[in-house]
Motif scaffolding. Structure first.
Motif, PDB file in Angstrom:
ATOM      1  N   VAL A  14       0.474  10.452  12.007  1.00 30.41           N
ATOM      2  CA  VAL A  14       0.018   9.933  10.709  1.00 30.41           C
ATOM      3  C   VAL A  14       0.250   8.426  10.585  1.00 30.41           C
ATOM      4  O   VAL A  14      -0.367   7.775   9.742  1.00 30.41           O
ATOM      5  CB  VAL A  14       0.688  10.638   9.506  1.00 30.41           C
ATOM      6  N   HIS A  15       1.153   7.879  11.404  1.00 30.98           N
ATOM      7  CA  HIS A  15       1.407   6.435  11.313  1.00 30.98           C
ATOM      8  C   HIS A  15       1.962   5.936  12.639  1.00 30.98           C
ATOM      9  O   HIS A  15       2.757   6.622  13.286  1.00 30.98           O
ATOM     10  CB  HIS A  15       2.401   6.138  10.186  1.00 30.98           C
ATOM     11  N   THR A  47       0.873  -1.176   0.000  1.00 31.20           N
ATOM     12  CA  THR A  47       0.000   0.000   0.000  1.00 31.20           C
ATOM     13  C   THR A  47       0.905   1.219   0.000  1.00 31.20           C
ATOM     14  O   THR A  47       1.788   1.340   0.852  1.00 31.20           O
ATOM     15  CB  THR A  47      -0.891   0.032   1.261  1.00 31.20           C
ATOM     16  N   ILE A  96       1.335   5.322   0.229  1.00 32.58           N
ATOM     17  CA  ILE A  96       0.705   6.564   0.695  1.00 32.58           C
ATOM     18  C   ILE A  96       1.711   7.693   0.482  1.00 32.58           C
ATOM     19  O   ILE A  96       2.754   7.733   1.125  1.00 32.58           O
ATOM     20  CB  ILE A  96       0.325   6.475   2.188  1.00 32.58           C
ATOM     21  N   ALA A 113      -4.852   1.087   6.603  1.00 30.35           N
ATOM     22  CA  ALA A 113      -4.647   2.388   5.964  1.00 30.35           C
ATOM     23  C   ALA A 113      -5.987   3.087   5.805  1.00 30.35           C
ATOM     24  O   ALA A 113      -6.994   2.451   5.459  1.00 30.35           O
ATOM     25  CB  ALA A 113      -3.975   2.223   4.601  1.00 30.35           C
ATOM     26  N   LEU A 135       3.370   0.434   3.064  1.00 35.75           N
ATOM     27  CA  LEU A 135       3.056  -0.616   4.026  1.00 35.75           C
ATOM     28  C   LEU A 135       2.986  -1.903   3.230  1.00 35.75           C
ATOM     29  O   LEU A 135       2.396  -1.944   2.149  1.00 35.75           O
ATOM     30  CB  LEU A 135       1.701  -0.341   4.698  1.00 35.75           C
ATOM     31  N   ARG A 137       4.998   6.590   2.488  1.00 37.06           N
ATOM     32  CA  ARG A 137       5.088   5.320   3.194  1.00 37.06           C
ATOM     33  C   ARG A 137       4.667   4.197   2.256  1.00 37.06           C
ATOM     34  O   ARG A 137       3.701   4.367   1.508  1.00 37.06           O
ATOM     35  CB  ARG A 137       4.075   5.267   4.344  1.00 37.06           C
ATOM     36  N   ILE A 197      -3.777   8.523   7.051  1.00 34.88           N
ATOM     37  CA  ILE A 197      -3.159   7.904   8.225  1.00 34.88           C
ATOM     38  C   ILE A 197      -3.139   6.388   8.076  1.00 34.88           C
ATOM     39  O   ILE A 197      -3.879   5.801   7.272  1.00 34.88           O
ATOM     40  CB  ILE A 197      -3.847   8.329   9.538  1.00 34.88           C
ATOM     41  N   SER A 198      -2.259   5.771   8.856  1.00 30.89           N
ATOM     42  CA  SER A 198      -2.093   4.314   8.776  1.00 30.89           C
ATOM     43  C   SER A 198      -1.532   3.810  10.087  1.00 30.89           C
ATOM     44  O   SER A 198      -1.020   4.579  10.905  1.00 30.89           O
ATOM     45  CB  SER A 198      -1.159   3.954   7.612  1.00 30.89           C
TER      46      SER A 198
END
Lengths: 129, 129
Positions: free
Chosen positions: B110-111, A73, A75, B46, A84, A82, B35-36
């Motif tokens: 955000v993460h 994923t 972002i 996510a 993920l 990021r 955000i995640s």
């Protein structure tokens, strides 16, 4: 090339360097400074010398199992991004954060964390019990 | 207030909201979008709806053990920052990435990723064996 494609390539390059134990490539994949890493089971490492040394040790370790990346994923937020994803090692799975920053030379990795995903109870098993 | 102090306060607010099961505060601590989160043992989440819902479920779970944060390392790069820290839960330790972005209302999360730190073999044990 759009950001998502560039980021997926940068992410794939990380796993390629890991898989082929290419320490020189691994050093190029990481940003020049302010990098950090949390390997599975390890305490956090901060600073390029500490992070790069950890990869040197991991990449020369002949007991390291083959590792593939899936379920990415992406972002993107301006010059930060990021990915993920899941690292597959044998029957095990690790959930991963790979944090990238945009530089004059493309996206560079600034932080990596991997930690175990708990095994799920198979659907069939839940139905039968 | 300097960035490091602001960030440590934002990080502490996260653990305060966790500890007091303050879901309304937890929602404010996170950024508005993109955000995640990777909870220990979970696959990545996510998107704000998915992340916030996971916290609602965790904060209403009466079996959640008390949790404290220690060993914070703050890395600031412009409008982005990471805090690496340790979450202490009973005798267990989790290594943590908390990623923040600077907004008009201050630093917002955000993460978040937390994963187990392997127990270390005590020095004495290694000497004796």
């Amino acid at each position: 090339m759009d950001d998502v494609t560039s980021l997926l390539r940068a992410n794939a390059a990380y796993y390629e360097a890991f898989q082929t134990r290419d320490f020189e490539s691994m050093k190029q994949i990481w940003a020049a400074d302010a990098i950090s890493c949390i390997h599975p089971g390890w305490s956090p490492l901060a600073g390029r010398p500490q992070v790069i040394e950890s990869y040197r040790r991991i990449l020369v370790n002949s007991a390291q199992e083959p590792l593939t990346c899936s379920d990415e994923t992406v972002i993107v937020s301006g010059d930060w991004a990021r990915i993920l994803c899941i690292e597959n090692i044998g029957a095990g799975k690790l959930a991963v954060t790979n944090l990238f920053v945009r530089t004059g030379e493309g996206w560079r990795l600034v932080h990596h964390q991997a930690g175990p995903v708990a095994a799920e109870v198979p659907q069939q098993r839940r139905v039968l019990n």
